[in-house]
Design an enzyme around this catalytic site. Sequence first.
Site, PDB file in Angstrom:
ATOM      1  N   SER A  63       0.972  -1.049  -0.086  1.00 34.54           N
ATOM      2  CA  SER A  63       0.044   0.043   0.200  1.00 34.54           C
ATOM      3  C   SER A  63       1.038   1.531  -0.320  1.00 34.54           C
ATOM      4  O   SER A  63       1.754   1.465   0.199  1.00 34.54           O
ATOM      5  CB  SER A  63      -0.966   0.424   1.166  1.00 34.54           C
ATOM      6  OG  SER A  63      -1.816  -1.350   1.155  1.00 34.54           O
TER       7      SER A  63
HETATM    8  N1  SAH Z   1      -0.458  -3.880   3.701  1.00 38.84           N
HETATM    9  C1  SAH Z   1      -0.432  -5.068   2.718  1.00 38.84           C
HETATM   10  C2  SAH Z   1      -1.030  -4.911   1.393  1.00 38.84           C
HETATM   11  C3  SAH Z   1      -0.990  -6.135   0.542  1.00 38.84           C
HETATM   12  S1  SAH Z   1      -2.287  -6.195  -1.247  1.00 38.84           S
HETATM   13  C4  SAH Z   1       0.742  -4.677   1.789  1.00 38.84           C
HETATM   14  O1  SAH Z   1       0.790  -3.262   2.460  1.00 38.84           O
HETATM   15  O2  SAH Z   1       1.911  -5.109   1.902  1.00 38.84           O
HETATM   16  C5  SAH Z   1      -3.642  -6.857  -0.205  1.00 38.84           C
HETATM   17  C6  SAH Z   1      -3.607  -8.136   0.009  1.00 38.84           C
HETATM   18  O3  SAH Z   1      -4.732  -8.976   0.339  1.00 38.84           O
HETATM   19  C7  SAH Z   1      -3.055  -9.086  -0.707  1.00 38.84           C
HETATM   20  O4  SAH Z   1      -1.905  -9.612  -0.410  1.00 38.84           O
HETATM   21  C8  SAH Z   1      -4.261 -10.103  -1.288  1.00 38.84           C
HETATM   22  O5  SAH Z   1      -3.485 -11.690  -1.491  1.00 38.84           O
HETATM   23  C9  SAH Z   1      -4.756  -9.894   0.447  1.00 38.84           C
HETATM   24  N2  SAH Z   1      -6.312 -10.376   0.070  1.00 38.84           N
HETATM   25  C10 SAH Z   1      -7.179 -10.162  -0.823  1.00 38.84           C
HETATM   26  N3  SAH Z   1      -8.097 -11.017   0.127  1.00 38.84           N
HETATM   27  C11 SAH Z   1      -8.003 -12.107   0.963  1.00 38.84           C
HETATM   28  C12 SAH Z   1      -8.557 -12.864   2.065  1.00 38.84           C
HETATM   29  N4  SAH Z   1      -9.598 -12.548   1.671  1.00 38.84           N
HETATM   30  N5  SAH Z   1      -7.897 -13.358   2.689  1.00 38.84           N
HETATM   31  C13 SAH Z   1      -6.581 -12.417   3.044  1.00 38.84           C
HETATM   32  N6  SAH Z   1      -5.783 -12.182   2.389  1.00 38.84           N
HETATM   33  C14 SAH Z   1      -6.732 -11.448   0.995  1.00 38.84           C
END
Ligand code: SAH
Length: 215
Positions: free
Chosen positions: A62
């Site tokens: 993010s």
């Molecule tokens: N906080 C992270 C954001 C990653 S993007 C960072 O700053 O790196 C969002 C993440 O949510 C992705 O890795 C995606 O695979 C995950 N995601 C999406 N749906 C999900 C779910 N139902 N359960 C767990 N993770 C999920």
Amino acid sequence: MNSNLDNKKNLLLEKLRELGIKDEKVLEIMAEIPREDFIADYLRPQAYENAALPIESEQTISQPYIVAYMTQELKVKKKHKVLEIGTGSGYQSVVLARMCKRLFTVERHMPLYKGAEEMFKKFRLFNITTLFGNGIKGWKEQAPFDRIMVTAAGEDIPDELLYQLKDGGIMIIPVGGQDETQHIVRVTREGDDFKVKTLLPVKFVPLLSGIVHSS
Ligand code: SAH
């Protein structure tokens, strides 16, 4: 860290203040965490741009402003038990873990889940517990939580997450489909009532069901 990245980091922190981030604890923690360690080598020069960047499995780390904003609005205290859905690179998890007592974090992509676990070991953060699974269901065995942060956008707020919040607890979640304007929403639980406040417009990857074993 080289001094070039150091300068860029200082500029970014100034920018976060200009954009209205006031929580000194959040700023202090973000000043300490090397964001460049959570991204691929070729992206290192961009580590302190105020931008989301690609990570494995077609996901994103993010934007720093959004990490700061969501963390600030979550109002995390040192005694809190926190649930994060969407571990991704693990960067937001590290910020949260430094602010709370215990962090539980769920990721549905195996490569990201494994990579983040390595990072938590490297940073010697022993108050983080990881789960490879579908975070839409929350984490029933560990519930209830004082705080929940979702870092992927759901079309709706998942009911199961709402009921895993403690009374008085707060959840921060981006809401909206991929083709519409999404908003960060803050939900506060008051008994069986949930007060919902719409905050910033944002763009997040989708919150999806099921798990993915490879990249
Ligand atoms: N906080 C992270 C954001 C990653 S993007 C960072 O700053 O790196 C969002 C993440 O949510 C992705 O890795 C995606 O695979 C995950 N995601 C999406 N749906 C999900 C779910 N139902 N359960 C767990 N993770 C999920």
